[in-house]
Design an enzyme around this catalytic site. Structure first.
Site, PDB file in Angstrom:
ATOM      1  N   GLU A 112      54.407  50.773  -8.081  1.00  0.00           N
ATOM      2  CA  GLU A 112      54.704  51.875  -7.164  1.00  0.00           C
ATOM      3  C   GLU A 112      53.419  52.512  -6.641  1.00  0.00           C
ATOM      4  OE1 GLU A 112      57.374  52.746  -5.745  1.00  0.00           O
ATOM      5  OE2 GLU A 112      58.690  51.406  -6.849  1.00  0.00           O
ATOM      6  N   TYR A 129      58.678  61.228  -5.674  1.00  0.00           N
ATOM      7  CA  TYR A 129      59.090  59.874  -5.313  1.00  0.00           C
ATOM      8  C   TYR A 129      58.821  58.889  -6.461  1.00  0.00           C
ATOM      9  CZ  TYR A 129      58.789  55.146  -3.844  1.00  0.00           C
ATOM     10  OH  TYR A 129      58.942  53.797  -3.833  1.00  0.00           O
ATOM     11  N   ASP A 189      61.395  58.002   0.280  1.00  0.00           N
ATOM     12  CA  ASP A 189      60.104  57.629   0.868  1.00  0.00           C
ATOM     13  C   ASP A 189      60.309  57.501   2.380  1.00  0.00           C
ATOM     14  OD1 ASP A 189      61.457  55.262   1.246  1.00  0.00           O
ATOM     15  OD2 ASP A 189      59.842  53.978   0.498  1.00  0.00           O
TER      16      ASP A 189
END
Ligand code: SF4
Length: 344
Positions: A34, A117, A135
């Site tokens: 991520e 997020y 996102d």
């Protein structure tokens, strides 16, 4: 009637991209992927993910590395604060969580560099917790699907979209749903030329019905771009050159570069500045000058020139940062300088 979550997860089961970090439930690897994929295309991030997991197979090995090693491995990805935060957070996992990756949203969110997020992505993908990710892809899909004119970059807008994302989240398979909506935005409901003709949500899409797809999502602010003029001094004395480590408070913190004079002045006025003289001294010879292609960062445009300069002896300031020319490749540098070094 099928819900939006049902349609998206069904679409994902048939069309989802197969990516290395999707084969795992290890929160460390999911976190790594991520962070790497923020601001980075999948094709580019893939190699970095493999490189990082090979070098640092678990959080303990990342925490034990020194910062220069982490930055060097990160070289070329840009946004280096991500790498520094990654490293600091790995150490935080070791000291605050006894080496076990945390498993609640609040605890994951408390890690350095982890925002809403990333915490939602880790909690849903690793632990199947019902946390909706929001996102850029999700903003776009939701703004079009529900034809929302509220700007996405205001406090009120962010709140509204976060609530809507949570409402739309499929509680049955949160991990699959989150990956589905992000993939759907990345490959089908793209910023320009979305593929509405093959979209499984076309019938529900309010922006399609209203003819407002191109205007969604709405943004209030237009990012201002700052132009900067960099003069890099590639100083050579025998088999040594000079590399300076960038400090805090600006781009590329912690990376190395040739001594930099940032100034709107050009030669010959540049040669008379105090900064230039402190690096080069009074006895020097210009071997060459290269204008680098302009370098775009998110809010800055860098116009850089490299001056190749030969000196018989380093000034005290330069001597303090002198390194063997043969070892320059061992230092983490910005992509701008990396391109120059590779072109030589
Ligand atoms: S119909 Fe088009 S705009 Fe609407 S969700 Fe599908 S791809 Fe996106």
């Amino acid at each position: 009637m099928h819900t939006v979550a049902d349609i998206l997860t069904d679409w994902y089961d048939r069309n989802g991209r197969s990516l290395p970090w999707r084969e795992t439930r290890d929160p460390y690897r999911i976190w790594l992927s991520e962070v790497i994929l923020q601001q980075t295309r999948v094709a580019q991030g893939w190699n970095y993910y493999l490189r990082f997991t090979e070098r640092f197979p678990d959080v303990a090995s990342l925490a034990a590395a020194d910062e220069d090693t982490v930055l060097k491995l990160w070289q070329g990805l840009g946004y280096y604060s991500r790498a520094r935060n990654l490293h600091a957070a790995a150490r935080q996992v070791m000291t605050e969580f006894g080496g076990h990756f945390p498993d609640t949203f609040e605890a994951v969110r408390s890690l350095r560099g982890v925002g809403d997020y990333t915490a939602a992505a880790i909690c849903s993908l690793a632990y199947d917790r019902p946390c909706a990710v929001v996102d850029g892809n999700v903003y776009r899909v939701l703004a079009r699907l529900y034809d929302i004119a509220e700007p996405i970059d205001t406090g009120a807008g962010r709140k509204l979209f976060a609530a809507l994302a949570q409402e739309t989240l499929g509680k049955a398979r949160p991990s699959t749903y989150n990956q589905a909506i992000m993939d759907f935005g990345a490959t089908l409901c793209t910023p320009t030329q979305p593929r509405c003709d093959v979209c499984p949500l076309a019938e529900q899409c309010a922006a399609r019905a209203a003819g407002t797809i191109a205007e969604r999502p709405v943004k209030k602010s237009v990012a201002k771009i700052r132009n900067r003029r960099f003069h890099y001094l590639h100083i050579v004395c025998g088999d040594r050159t000079v590399l300076h480590r960038r400090g805090a408070g600006d781009i590329w913190q912690g990376l190395y570069e040739f001594p930099l004079v940032e100034s709107e002045l050009d030669a010959p006025e540049l040669y008379a500045t105090e900064e230039f003289c402190s690096w080069v001294g009074n006895d020097w010879k210009l071997l060459g000058k290269v204008d680098l292609p302009k370098h775009q960062l998110s809010h800055q445009l860098i116009f850089a020139t490299v001056y190749r300069i030969e000196v018989p002896a380093f000034t005290p300031e330069a001597a303090a940062c002198a390194v063997p020319i043969a070892e320059v490749g061992d230092y983490a540098v910005s992509r701008l300088l990396e391109r120059y070094l590779l072109s030589k």
